[in-house]
Design a protein around this motif. Structure first.
Motif, PDB file in Angstrom:
ATOM      1  N   SER B 109       0.849  -1.189  -0.034  1.00  0.00           N
ATOM      2  CA  SER B 109      -0.084  -0.163  -0.046  1.00  0.00           C
ATOM      3  C   SER B 109       1.023   1.303   0.126  1.00  0.00           C
ATOM      4  O   SER B 109       2.010   1.434  -0.800  1.00  0.00           O
ATOM      5  CB  SER B 109      -0.898   0.031   1.245  1.00  0.00           C
ATOM      6  OG  SER B 109      -1.691   1.002   0.952  1.00  0.00           O
ATOM      7  N   TRP B 110       0.483   2.340   0.948  1.00  0.00           N
ATOM      8  CA  TRP B 110       1.270   3.550   1.109  1.00  0.00           C
ATOM      9  C   TRP B 110       2.740   3.230   1.072  1.00  0.00           C
ATOM     10  O   TRP B 110       3.613   3.935   0.681  1.00  0.00           O
ATOM     11  CB  TRP B 110       0.537   4.484   1.759  1.00  0.00           C
ATOM     12  CG  TRP B 110       0.556   4.125   3.213  1.00  0.00           C
ATOM     13  CD1 TRP B 110       0.001   3.684   3.724  1.00  0.00           C
ATOM     14  CD2 TRP B 110       1.926   4.792   4.173  1.00  0.00           C
ATOM     15  NE1 TRP B 110       0.216   3.313   5.126  1.00  0.00           N
ATOM     16  CE2 TRP B 110       1.424   4.025   5.531  1.00  0.00           C
ATOM     17  CE3 TRP B 110       2.952   5.329   3.970  1.00  0.00           C
ATOM     18  CZ2 TRP B 110       2.225   4.339   6.616  1.00  0.00           C
ATOM     19  CZ3 TRP B 110       3.771   5.487   5.058  1.00  0.00           C
ATOM     20  CH2 TRP B 110       3.519   4.788   6.397  1.00  0.00           C
ATOM     21  N   VAL B 111       3.163   2.351   2.197  1.00  0.00           N
ATOM     22  CA  VAL B 111       4.465   2.066   2.247  1.00  0.00           C
ATOM     23  C   VAL B 111       5.179   1.656   1.148  1.00  0.00           C
ATOM     24  O   VAL B 111       6.341   1.948   0.814  1.00  0.00           O
ATOM     25  CB  VAL B 111       4.640   0.977   3.439  1.00  0.00           C
ATOM     26  CG1 VAL B 111       6.361   0.572   3.698  1.00  0.00           C
ATOM     27  CG2 VAL B 111       3.830   1.476   4.521  1.00  0.00           C
ATOM     28  N   GLY B 112       4.573   0.819   0.309  1.00  0.00           N
ATOM     29  CA  GLY B 112       5.337   0.391  -0.964  1.00  0.00           C
ATOM     30  C   GLY B 112       5.376   1.585  -2.114  1.00  0.00           C
ATOM     31  O   GLY B 112       6.469   1.872  -2.539  1.00  0.00           O
ATOM     32  N   ILE B 113       4.602   2.662  -2.022  1.00  0.00           N
ATOM     33  CA  ILE B 113       4.482   3.744  -2.905  1.00  0.00           C
ATOM     34  C   ILE B 113       5.870   4.638  -2.343  1.00  0.00           C
ATOM     35  O   ILE B 113       6.560   5.081  -3.316  1.00  0.00           O
ATOM     36  CB  ILE B 113       3.256   4.482  -2.855  1.00  0.00           C
ATOM     37  CG1 ILE B 113       1.970   3.659  -3.370  1.00  0.00           C
ATOM     38  CG2 ILE B 113       3.466   5.986  -3.606  1.00  0.00           C
ATOM     39  CD1 ILE B 113       0.889   4.523  -2.824  1.00  0.00           C
ATOM     40  N   LEU B 114       5.789   4.757  -0.974  1.00  0.00           N
ATOM     41  CA  LEU B 114       6.937   5.612  -0.577  1.00  0.00           C
ATOM     42  C   LEU B 114       8.331   4.943  -0.585  1.00  0.00           C
ATOM     43  O   LEU B 114       9.241   5.398  -0.955  1.00  0.00           O
ATOM     44  CB  LEU B 114       6.655   5.627   1.085  1.00  0.00           C
ATOM     45  CG  LEU B 114       7.622   6.530   1.627  1.00  0.00           C
ATOM     46  CD1 LEU B 114       7.139   7.987   1.185  1.00  0.00           C
ATOM     47  CD2 LEU B 114       7.500   6.543   3.285  1.00  0.00           C
ATOM     48  N   GLU B 128       6.720   6.907 -13.395  1.00  0.00           N
ATOM     49  CA  GLU B 128       6.072   5.894 -14.054  1.00  0.00           C
ATOM     50  C   GLU B 128       5.985   4.826 -12.923  1.00  0.00           C
ATOM     51  O   GLU B 128       4.668   4.485 -12.757  1.00  0.00           O
ATOM     52  CB  GLU B 128       6.622   5.470 -15.134  1.00  0.00           C
ATOM     53  CG  GLU B 128       5.770   4.654 -16.052  1.00  0.00           C
ATOM     54  CD  GLU B 128       4.445   4.947 -16.789  1.00  0.00           C
ATOM     55  OE1 GLU B 128       4.368   6.287 -16.935  1.00  0.00           O
ATOM     56  OE2 GLU B 128       3.596   4.301 -16.657  1.00  0.00           O
ATOM     57  N   GLN B 129       6.794   4.409 -12.080  1.00  0.00           N
ATOM     58  CA  GLN B 129       6.735   3.305 -11.092  1.00  0.00           C
ATOM     59  C   GLN B 129       5.868   3.718 -10.163  1.00  0.00           C
ATOM     60  O   GLN B 129       5.166   3.069  -9.647  1.00  0.00           O
ATOM     61  CB  GLN B 129       8.210   2.969 -10.864  1.00  0.00           C
ATOM     62  CG  GLN B 129       9.096   2.226 -12.178  1.00  0.00           C
ATOM     63  CD  GLN B 129       8.215   1.039 -12.684  1.00  0.00           C
ATOM     64  OE1 GLN B 129       7.522   0.180 -11.753  1.00  0.00           O
ATOM     65  NE2 GLN B 129       8.254   0.724 -13.983  1.00  0.00           N
ATOM     66  N   VAL B 130       6.188   4.962  -9.677  1.00  0.00           N
ATOM     67  CA  VAL B 130       5.379   5.437  -8.531  1.00  0.00           C
ATOM     68  C   VAL B 130       3.820   5.588  -8.928  1.00  0.00           C
ATOM     69  O   VAL B 130       2.921   5.148  -8.236  1.00  0.00           O
ATOM     70  CB  VAL B 130       5.641   6.943  -8.053  1.00  0.00           C
ATOM     71  CG1 VAL B 130       4.879   7.452  -7.357  1.00  0.00           C
ATOM     72  CG2 VAL B 130       7.081   6.808  -7.658  1.00  0.00           C
ATOM     73  N   LYS B 131       3.415   5.983 -10.034  1.00  0.00           N
ATOM     74  CA  LYS B 131       2.227   5.768 -10.696  1.00  0.00           C
ATOM     75  C   LYS B 131       1.448   4.349 -10.490  1.00  0.00           C
ATOM     76  O   LYS B 131       0.378   4.027 -10.094  1.00  0.00           O
ATOM     77  CB  LYS B 131       2.014   6.547 -12.119  1.00  0.00           C
ATOM     78  CG  LYS B 131       0.782   6.900 -12.554  1.00  0.00           C
ATOM     79  CD  LYS B 131       0.830   7.854 -13.751  1.00  0.00           C
ATOM     80  CE  LYS B 131       0.293   7.074 -14.863  1.00  0.00           C
ATOM     81  NZ  LYS B 131       0.474   7.699 -16.328  1.00  0.00           N
TER      82      LYS B 131
END
Lengths: 233, 158
Positions: B109-114, B128-131
């Protein structure tokens, strides 16, 4: 030429010429040699890799069949790299995707005037001529100006002869020269690519040569979609 | 009031100039680039002469790395690890642990995005990967919600 012939000729051009111009290049096969010298300070490492390679853009699968340094196959697809030796899978590791920066994708996109740069948001800053060569400087999208520098493509008679990439601070980080072109199935393919990366005191120099290139090969599907054996215990 | 307006005008002018400076190309002129590339050609020919000779020998004698004598390997500092070189010409980008952004977001989730944001270097690919990580996180949340709805629904039915 009578009127009927003229009409048929125009119809022929109308139907077939646009298809000819937009031919989709999707398969690449070649013998190759990769020579590399990398250095950090006084420490130097050399590498020599000899073999053949196949790339199919439709399935985004790249396979190397090496004869040197070891007789083995390397297959890169999705996020995995498979190493096969003597018909057995000896290693499977995660790998990054094959991106648009791949040499194989770039070669197959030679028919595109700007190599897809405009599509990626790059814009032309200047076009300058030096003898027979045309230097086209591209700037990255505005939101990446702090992270990406300009890119210069050098073309001669519509063939790509060089690619230069700068860091935003003006350091020429990457330069590539392409030479000894041959036209294969209507696609210009350089026989030799020289590639230099210099950053933070490290340098990597590579010479990649292609021989016996085949484009859009029909059949031999097993070469482009190599079966991966189960991982041996 | 006049003083404040002048100040705003000056600040605007300076920031416009700074933006213009930032977008100014740092590329060399064609003459300079041409000189550098010519120099590369002659230097590379010299630097790669030992590898050229080795290539000829290997092709004519059909050798592999293990057939080479230790002196040749040591003298040339010849390495047999080919992974980095093969991946480099494949144009493979460096993803965090080789795992695509979508799965970072989906699993963490948000930890992965971070993590995707912090572990990748600033580049177009990072965006692109953050998206993809954000999409992965949304899909992950969706799957989680559907799972719990079905879980509680199964109790309601019983």
């Amino acid at each position: 030429m009578n009127r009927k012939s003229l009409v048929l000729y125009i119809l022929f051009l109308f139907f077939f010429l646009p298809k000819g111009q937009s031919q989709d290049y999707f398969r690449f096969r070649s013998d190759f040699t990769l020579k590399e010298i990398s250095s950090v300070g006084d420490s130097i490492e050399r590498r020599l890799i000899i073999g053949s390679c196949t790339f199919d853009n439709n399935i985004n699968k790249l396979s190397y069949s090496l004869t040197f340094p070891h007789q083995e196959q390397w297959v890169i697809q999705d996020t995995f790299v498979y190493t096969v030796r003597d018909g057995k899978l000896i290693d499977k590791t995660t790998a990054p995707y094959i991106t648009e920066h791949s040499i194989f994708k770039m070669l197959l996109a030679q028919n595109l005037n700007d190599f897809g740069l405009i599509k990626s948001g790059y814009k032309i800053e200047s076009v300058k001529r030096l003898g027979d060569e045309v230097y086209v400087t591209y700037l990255p999208p505005d939101e990446y100006l702090d992270a990406l520098g300009p890119l210069v493509l050098i073309k001669e008679k519509k063939l790509l002869k060089g690619v230069i990439y700068y860091e935003p601070d003006g350091n020429m980080m990457f330069r590539q020269q392409l030479g000894d072109y041959q036209i294969i199935d209507g696609l210009p393919i350089p026989s030799e690519l020289t590639h230099i990366v210099e950053k933070d005191g490290k340098s990597i120099k590579r010479i990649l040569t292609f021989e016996k290139v085949i484009i859009n090969e029909a059949g031999h599907d097993e070469l482009y979609d190599l079966p991966i054996p189960e991982l041996s215990q | 009031m006049k003083y404040i307006l002048s100040l705003i005008f000056m600040v605007g002018l300076i920031s416009t100039t700074l933006i213009a400076e930032n977008t100014k190309s740092v590329a060399d002129s064609p003459d300079q680039i041409s000189q550098i590339l010519k120099m590369d050609k002659s230097l590379i020919k010299e630097e790669f002469s030992s590898l050229d000779a080795l290539e000829d020998r290997i092709k004519s004698e059909n050798m592999t790395y293990v057939d080479l004598d230790a002196e040749t390997v040591r003298g040339l500092s010849l390495k047999a690890d080919v992974s980095g070189s093969l991946l480099a010409i494949a144009g493979a980008d460096d993803l965090p642990l080789g795992i695509p952004g979508f799965w970072w977001g989906f699993c963490l989730s948000w930890v992965g995005i971070l993590l995707v944001y912090l572990l990748m270097e600033e580049s177009a690919d990072r965006k692109e990967q953050v998206k993809k990580a954000v999409i992965g996180a949304l899909v992950g949340i969706g799957v989680w919600i559907v799972f719990w709805i079905l879980f509680w629904a199964s109790f309601a039915v019983v």
